[in-house]
Scaffold this motif. Structure first.
Motif, short mmCIF file in Angstrom:
data_model
loop_
_atom_site.label_atom_id
_atom_site.label_comp_id
_atom_site.label_asym_id
_atom_site.label_seq_id
_atom_site.Cartn_x
_atom_site.Cartn_y
_atom_site.Cartn_z
N GLU A 22 0.38 -1.12 -0.57
CA GLU A 22 -0.11 0.01 -0.50
C GLU A 22 0.90 1.67 -0.29
OE1 GLU A 22 -4.21 -0.49 1.96
OE2 GLU A 22 -3.54 1.66 3.31
N ARG A 23 2.26 1.43 0.87
CA ARG A 23 2.86 2.38 0.61
C ARG A 23 4.27 1.79 1.80
NH1 ARG A 23 2.71 3.50 6.20
NH2 ARG A 23 0.86 2.87 7.41
N LYS B 38 11.75 -15.45 6.93
CA LYS B 38 12.91 -15.35 7.53
C LYS B 38 13.57 -13.56 6.74
CE LYS B 38 18.06 -15.79 9.18
NZ LYS B 38 19.27 -17.37 8.84
N ALA B 39 13.74 -13.13 5.45
CA ALA B 39 13.47 -12.45 4.60
C ALA B 39 13.27 -11.01 4.71
CB ALA B 39 13.71 -12.94 3.03
N LEU B 40 11.97 -10.72 5.63
CA LEU B 40 10.92 -9.71 5.53
C LEU B 40 11.48 -9.73 7.19
CD1 LEU B 40 7.90 -10.65 3.87
CD2 LEU B 40 9.90 -9.60 2.97
N GLY B 41 12.19 -10.88 8.23
CA GLY B 41 11.79 -10.81 9.53
C GLY B 41 13.71 -9.52 10.08
N ASP B 42 13.47 -8.21 9.07
CA ASP B 42 14.45 -7.26 9.41
C ASP B 42 14.06 -6.65 8.59
OD1 ASP B 42 17.59 -6.80 9.02
OD2 ASP B 42 16.36 -5.78 7.84
N PRO B 43 13.66 -5.70 9.71
CA PRO B 43 13.18 -3.88 9.73
C PRO B 43 13.35 -3.17 8.68
CG PRO B 43 13.94 -4.03 11.92
CD PRO B 43 14.54 -5.22 11.55
N PHE B 49 11.34 -3.73 1.41
CA PHE B 49 10.58 -4.09 0.59
C PHE B 49 9.87 -3.39 0.67
CE2 PHE B 49 7.20 -7.93 -0.11
CZ PHE B 49 7.48 -8.20 -1.21
N SER B 50 8.71 -3.13 0.94
CA SER B 50 7.25 -2.10 1.04
C SER B 50 7.46 -0.78 0.50
CB SER B 50 6.49 -2.06 2.31
OG SER B 50 7.15 -0.92 3.09
N ALA B 51 8.91 -0.50 0.16
CA ALA B 51 9.55 0.98 -0.99
C ALA B 51 9.19 -0.19 -1.62
CB ALA B 51 10.18 1.23 -0.42
#
Lengths: 120, 120
Positions: A22-23, B38-43, B49-51
């Motif tokens: 979404e953003r 795990k790949a998404l487990g880092d802030p 990723f969301s960007a």
């Protein structure tokens, strides 16, 4: 660290974060959501999580899920980690601690992975 | 390591794993799915990723997402990790490499988090 779900309004829970598509996430949102993903980012922990989640009645004790090939103390350690991450809740009944999946947290994580028009 | 999606049948993709609440994962399923979590487990990685996922057209280059507070080499490093985990694809166009979210992989991860009657 803030929980993935804001449970301050008793029963009503509000997911921490919008869909990833979404953003861009803020730093705070990313901290919260990454903690949950990280907890599922270990193969043994993921197997234990699915063992609890798929167990009859949606709950299980260590005694129920000993067939993952690791020792009982290791199972207990991982279940505790999943609890700390907010993915499981627990309740002691007699000798055993029973773990249960937090359905609202699963739903909130699923929502993160929802596709929005931007990504289509 | 097997991919989360079996893309051997060209366009048709088959998710690696059932919902986490359906039955206990096998060791192989857990390996595959844990790699993605795990790949998404880092802030920082999750913010990047969301960007990318929320960027116009569903794709972005390093030049588009430099506002996460880390250096460009660090951004590139994380994007490469996300690509290795199968969450992003990439394509070089001129000076820049453009990254794109793999929608079918997001959908497969979302499916893992689907609630089945056992957990209700």
């Amino acid at each position: 660290m803030p929980p993935l779900l804001d449970a301050s309004a008793s029963e009503a829970v509000a997911p921490c974060c919008p869909p990833l598509t979404e953003r861009p996430f803020t730093a705070e949102e990313a901290e919260t959501a990454a903690r949950m993903f990280k907890a599922l980012g270990d193969p043994v922990r993921l197997r234990l999580f699915s063992a609890v989640a798929s167990h009859k009645g949606g709950e299980a004790c260590v005694c129920d899920i000993s067939d993952v090939g690791v020792s009982q103390p290791t199972v207990s350690h991982h279940l505790k980690k999943l609890k700390e991450a907010g993915l499981l809740t627990s309740e002691r009944r007699g000798t055993w601690v029973y773990y249960r999946v937090e359905p609202s947290v699963l739903a909130a994580m699923g929502r993160l992975l929802t596709l929005t028009p931007a990504a289509a």
